[in-house]
Design a protein around this motif. Structure first.
Motif, short mmCIF file in Angstrom:
data_model
loop_
_atom_site.label_atom_id
_atom_site.label_comp_id
_atom_site.label_asym_id
_atom_site.label_seq_id
_atom_site.Cartn_x
_atom_site.Cartn_y
_atom_site.Cartn_z
N VAL A 245 -12.13 -10.48 6.41
CA VAL A 245 -13.51 -10.98 6.27
C VAL A 245 -13.65 -11.69 4.91
N GLU B 238 0.83 -1.22 0.00
CA GLU B 238 0.00 0.00 0.00
C GLU B 238 0.86 1.25 0.00
N SER C 190 -10.38 -4.12 -3.10
CA SER C 190 -9.54 -5.23 -3.60
C SER C 190 -10.34 -6.53 -3.69
N ARG D 239 -9.47 4.34 0.55
CA ARG D 239 -9.26 2.93 0.23
C ARG D 239 -9.71 2.67 -1.20
N GLU E 160 -12.18 -3.06 6.54
CA GLU E 160 -10.72 -3.27 6.49
C GLU E 160 -10.24 -3.55 7.90
N MET E 161 -8.96 -3.34 8.21
CA MET E 161 -8.44 -3.78 9.51
C MET E 161 -7.66 -2.72 10.27
N VAL F 53 -6.21 -0.55 0.70
CA VAL F 53 -7.28 -1.30 0.03
C VAL F 53 -8.32 -1.72 1.07
N ALA F 54 -9.48 -2.15 0.57
CA ALA F 54 -10.56 -2.55 1.47
C ALA F 54 -11.44 -3.59 0.81
N GLY F 55 -12.23 -4.27 1.63
CA GLY F 55 -13.26 -5.17 1.12
C GLY F 55 -14.55 -4.40 0.93
N PHE G 178 -8.30 -10.78 -3.36
CA PHE G 178 -7.33 -9.91 -2.69
C PHE G 178 -5.94 -10.11 -3.28
N ALA H 127 -15.21 -9.16 0.19
CA ALA H 127 -15.32 -9.75 1.55
C ALA H 127 -16.21 -11.00 1.60
#
Ligand SMILES: Nc1ncnc2c(CN3C[C@H](CSc4cnccn4)[C@@H](O)C3)c[nH]c12
Length: 229
Positions: free
Chosen positions: A153, A13, A196, A193, A172-173, A77-79, A207, A199
């Motif tokens: 997730v 990232e 990607s 974000r 995300e985390m 990035v994110a779900g 991902f 989830a």
């Protein structure tokens, strides 16, 4: 004089951002590396925290309290949860929450602990800059709620839980922990974000396939925002 923190969680990232700069000074601190550059008259500190809320809290706090940053931008990035979000799409967070923070046994709502708040809002000013840049560059940017938790997730059940409890558009985390740190230290912050995966049960495969390209989407947009600061 603004001193800008630019943060991610994973090397993938931040790598696309570091490639924009030269004369990078590296400082090793608290089991991590902090990259310092000057760009467009700005002092910038760049770091990736490593994955999850605890590492992200340490890095955000270090960038503010040790390096003296007064503004924090996150790129990663994110779900996707909201069905209108496709892989590669950009989302900026209006507000963030922790979907795995749970003391519901004591009658509290999901995401809440005494002394805290379920949602932490990002800087409206920074969001307005981002939307202006998006318009100028004819980029579609989604604005919504991002939920954070210490888990990757990859199931419909958990995705639906996060959507139902928090009306979240992506997950995300790290974002909500950065939000709590910045909010408590009164530092304006912005969470960007690019999607990607969505989830679901294919999230792991998606991902791996889209991390690099989505991280680049986010980084390229973030740099355009930095140029307006
Ligand atoms: N579905 C999802 N759920 C939760 N978070 C995410 C993200 C955002 N990031 C990516 C990365 C996944 S874990 C990881 C990834 N690769 C190697 C090791 N750990 C973590 O930093 C959170 C993208 N999709 C997500």
């Amino acid at each position: 004089m603004t001193k800008l923190a630019i943060m991610g969680a994973m090397e993938e990232e931040i790598e696309p951002l570091l490639s924009y700069f030269d004369n990078i000074k590296i400082t090793n601190y608290a089991d991590n590396k902090y990259y310092e550059v000057n760009y467009n008259g700005l002092e910038i500190v760049i770091a990736y925290s490593k994955i999850g809320k605890v590492f992200a809290s340490l890095t955000a706090s270090t960038m503010i309290q040790k390096f003296g940053c007064d503004t924090l931008l996150f790129s990663g990035v994110a779900g996707g949860i909201n069905p209108s979000l496709k892989i590669g799409d950009l989302i900026i967070a209006d507000k963030l929450c922790q979907h795995d923070l749970d003391i519901t046994a004591f009658g509290h709502p999901n995401g809440y602990v005494p002394g805290g708040k379920i949602f932490v809002e990002t800087s409206n000013e920074l969001r307005e800059v981002a939307k202006k840049v998006a318009q100028e560059n004819k980029l579609d940017v989604f604005e919504g709620i991002i939920a954070t938790g210490d888990q990757f997730v990859h199931s419909k059940e958990r995705k639906e839980f996060v959507q139902e409890k928090f009306n979240a558009d992506a997950l995300e985390m790290e974002g909500a922990s950065v939000a709590v740190i910045c909010d408590s230290l009164n530092i304006p912050f912005f969470i960007l974000r690019a999607i990607s995966d969505v989830a679901d049960m294919d999230a792991g495969f998606d991902f791996d396939e889209f991390l690099k390209s989505s991280a680049k989407n986010s980084a390229n947009f973030l740099i355009k925002i930095v140029e307006q600061l």
